[in-house]
Design an enzyme around this catalytic site. Structure first.
Site, PDB file in Angstrom:
ATOM      1  N   SER A 197      -8.775   2.645   8.684  1.00 37.88           N
ATOM      2  CA  SER A 197      -9.168   3.375   9.902  1.00 37.88           C
ATOM      3  C   SER A 197     -10.332   2.718  10.643  1.00 37.88           C
ATOM      4  O   SER A 197     -10.344   2.696  11.889  1.00 37.88           O
ATOM      5  CB  SER A 197      -9.551   4.817   9.552  1.00 37.88           C
ATOM      6  OG  SER A 197      -8.446   5.485   9.013  1.00 37.88           O
ATOM      7  N   ASP A 216       0.854  -1.194   0.000  1.00 37.93           N
ATOM      8  CA  ASP A 216       0.000   0.000   0.000  1.00 37.93           C
ATOM      9  C   ASP A 216       0.895   1.251   0.000  1.00 37.93           C
ATOM     10  O   ASP A 216       1.804   1.366   0.831  1.00 37.93           O
ATOM     11  CB  ASP A 216      -0.849  -0.056   1.290  1.00 37.93           C
ATOM     12  CG  ASP A 216      -1.973   0.954   1.305  1.00 37.93           C
ATOM     13  OD1 ASP A 216      -2.410   1.375   0.219  1.00 37.93           O
ATOM     14  OD2 ASP A 216      -2.422   1.307   2.419  1.00 37.93           O
ATOM     15  N   HIS A 217       0.652   2.169  -0.916  1.00 40.70           N
ATOM     16  CA  HIS A 217       1.413   3.429  -0.996  1.00 40.70           C
ATOM     17  C   HIS A 217       2.923   3.246  -1.059  1.00 40.70           C
ATOM     18  O   HIS A 217       3.660   3.906  -0.308  1.00 40.70           O
ATOM     19  CB  HIS A 217       1.057   4.354   0.185  1.00 40.70           C
ATOM     20  CG  HIS A 217      -0.364   4.817   0.158  1.00 40.70           C
ATOM     21  ND1 HIS A 217      -0.823   5.766  -0.724  1.00 40.70           N
ATOM     22  CD2 HIS A 217      -1.439   4.438   0.880  1.00 40.70           C
ATOM     23  CE1 HIS A 217      -2.114   5.946  -0.547  1.00 40.70           C
ATOM     24  NE2 HIS A 217      -2.530   5.151   0.423  1.00 40.70           N
ATOM     25  N   ILE A 225      -9.682   0.022   3.206  1.00 41.55           N
ATOM     26  CA  ILE A 225     -10.227   0.316   4.533  1.00 41.55           C
ATOM     27  C   ILE A 225      -9.188  -0.039   5.597  1.00 41.55           C
ATOM     28  O   ILE A 225      -8.754  -1.188   5.695  1.00 41.55           O
ATOM     29  CB  ILE A 225     -11.535  -0.466   4.759  1.00 41.55           C
ATOM     30  CG1 ILE A 225     -12.591   0.027   3.755  1.00 41.55           C
ATOM     31  CG2 ILE A 225     -12.024  -0.309   6.207  1.00 41.55           C
ATOM     32  CD1 ILE A 225     -13.843  -0.803   3.678  1.00 41.55           C
TER      33      ILE A 225
HETATM   34  P1  13P Z   1      -8.930   4.857   5.568  1.00 45.08           P
HETATM   35  O1  13P Z   1      -8.038   5.724   6.390  1.00 45.08           O
HETATM   36  O2  13P Z   1     -10.171   5.583   5.155  1.00 45.08           O
HETATM   37  O3  13P Z   1      -9.242   3.563   6.213  1.00 45.08           O
HETATM   38  O4  13P Z   1      -8.141   4.531   4.194  1.00 45.08           O
HETATM   39  C1  13P Z   1      -7.166   3.520   4.150  1.00 45.08           C
HETATM   40  C2  13P Z   1      -6.377   3.538   2.899  1.00 45.08           C
HETATM   41  O5  13P Z   1      -6.693   4.188   1.932  1.00 45.08           O
HETATM   42  C3  13P Z   1      -5.173   2.710   2.863  1.00 45.08           C
HETATM   43  O6  13P Z   1      -4.433   2.895   1.696  1.00 45.08           O
HETATM   44  O1  G3H Z   2      -3.079   4.883   3.660  1.00 46.54           O
HETATM   45  C1  G3H Z   2      -2.607   4.673   4.765  1.00 46.54           C
HETATM   46  C2  G3H Z   2      -2.983   3.427   5.517  1.00 46.54           C
HETATM   47  O2  G3H Z   2      -4.053   3.682   6.386  1.00 46.54           O
HETATM   48  C3  G3H Z   2      -1.793   2.863   6.212  1.00 46.54           C
HETATM   49  O3  G3H Z   2      -1.478   3.591   7.342  1.00 46.54           O
HETATM   50  O4  G3H Z   2       0.948   4.055   7.015  1.00 46.54           O
HETATM   51  O5  G3H Z   2      -0.122   4.272   9.269  1.00 46.54           O
HETATM   52  O6  G3H Z   2       0.247   2.024   8.249  1.00 46.54           O
HETATM   53  P1  G3H Z   2      -0.010   3.482   8.016  1.00 46.54           P
HETATM   54 ZN    ZN Z   3      -4.519   4.865   0.897  1.00 46.03          ZN
END
Ligand code: 13P
Ligand code: G3H
Ligand code: ZN
Length: 332
Positions: free
Chosen positions: A280, A93-94, A278
């Site tokens: 948060s 992710d990211h 998802i």
């Molecule tokens: P939320 O913070 O809305 O759960 O989004 C999570 C997310 O986009 C992780 O890449």
């Molecule tokens: O997009 C962000 C995700 O909620 C991941 O969060 O970088 O704190 O693990 P984190």
């Molecule tokens: Zn994200």
């Protein structure tokens, strides 16, 4: 070098094709620890849903990449043991650098996101293309998610004051030049539990914040430009008020919490949006239950006695999302 197939994982290609045609979205749930992973797999096996296990670079630092990889392998075996082999993707992710994406691909991830959304259009294209070339040339094709447009809020170490909506005019060129497999777009969602400033919202009779609607007009424009192409929504937690209330009842303070209403996510899931992120909501569910245990039983100090209820609540939440919001239940 480990290929994701050795771990029993799949990439997103076939899952997204089926989801776009079927009018539902695959859940992408972030995980950092064993209880979160157990809850995700229990809920997705029970609801017969495919799932994307998401690891942020922060999660990788927190939990150790080797452990996370082996937990994903364990997740495949755990699903089998629970009685149903659901498709499981391990996704970065990211991802913010080519090196991080390469490292994840070489250690068994079946999918990566390269997030160049904070760069200029040309820089974003160059970086995303480089990751795609590497990912797609592997013996087992690794899928890549790119992003156009910027979400407000915090994404790992990068934070933005304001969102910049995706410009539909840019999407065809981006997809054609990068060869990306899916595209995250910005239509008004944002990361975290306070997705809008109170000044951007209205309030209902109980004083609860009502957020502005998502920009479905932008999504429709994107769909017209890229018919059938897999679209991703980040920042899609709904921030359930019940969890916020429990957390505050037991001493927490989560001022101005507001998320994306479920009806809007349901509508998005029926479109070309085939992956909904998802994180948060899971954090809120776990925190609410842990605070409740400590509030009700101040002498409790066995981690299983507070992490267990947190895990159970998380499973309930994910099963609800799969069945009632994303429509992924029954699609595995
Ligand atoms: P939320 O913070 O809305 O759960 O989004 C999570 C997310 O986009 C992780 O890449
Ligand atoms: O997009 C962000 C995700 O909620 C991941 O969060 O970088 O704190 O693990 P984190
Ligand atoms: Zn994200």
């Amino acid at each position: 070098m480990t290929s994701y197939k050795e771990l029993g994982l799949v990439n997103t290609k076939a899952l997204f094709e089926k989801a776009v045609k079927g009018g539902y979205a695959i859940p992408a749930y972030n995980f950092n620890n064993m209880e979160q992973m157990q809850a995700i797999i229990q809920a997705c096996v029970e609801t017969r849903s495919p799932v994307i296990l998401q690891v942020s670079s922060g999660a990788r630092k927190y939990a150790n990449q080797n452990l996370l990889k082996n937990m994903a392998k364990g997740a495949v075996e755990y699903a089998h043991e629970l009685g149903y082999d659901i498709p499981i993707v391990l996704h970065l992710d990211h991802g913010d650098t080519f090196e991080l994406c390469k490292d994840c691909i070489e250690t068994g991830f079946s999918s990566v996101m390269i997030d160049g959304s904070h760069f200029s259009f040309e820089e974003n294209i160059a970086l995303t293309k480089k990751v795609c070339e590497f990912a797609h040339s592997q013996k087992d094709y690794v899928t890549v998610e790119g992003e156009l447009g910027v979400l407000a809020g915090v994404e790992d170490d990068v934070s933005s004051e304001h969102s910049h909506y995706t410009q539909p005019a840019e999407v065809i060129e981006f997809v054609e030049r990068t060869k990306v497999d899916s595209l995250a777009i910005s239509i008004g969602t944002s990361h975290g539990r306070a997705k809008f400033k109170p000044s951007q919202c209205t309030r209902d009779a109980n004083g609860v914040l009502i957020p502005p609607p998502l920009r479905f007009d932008i999504l429709e424009e994107v769909e017209k430009k890229l018919p059938g192409f897999p679209i991703v929504l980040h920042g899609s937690s709904s921030v359930p008020i019940e969890y916020v209330k429990i957390i505050e009842q037991y001493g927490g303070k989560l001022t101005d919490s507001v998320g994306i209403p479920e009806e809007q996510l349901r509508k998005a899931a029926k479109s070309a949006v085939c992956k909904i992120n998802i994180d948060s909501d899971g954090r809120l569910a776990m925190t609410a239950m842990i605070r409740k245990v400590f509030g009700d039983k101040p002498d409790e100090f066995d981690p299983r006695k507070y992490l267990g209820p947190a895990r159970d609540e998380l499973k309930k939440l994910y099963a609800h999302k799969n069945k009632e919001v994303l429509g992924s239940a029954g699609q595995a």
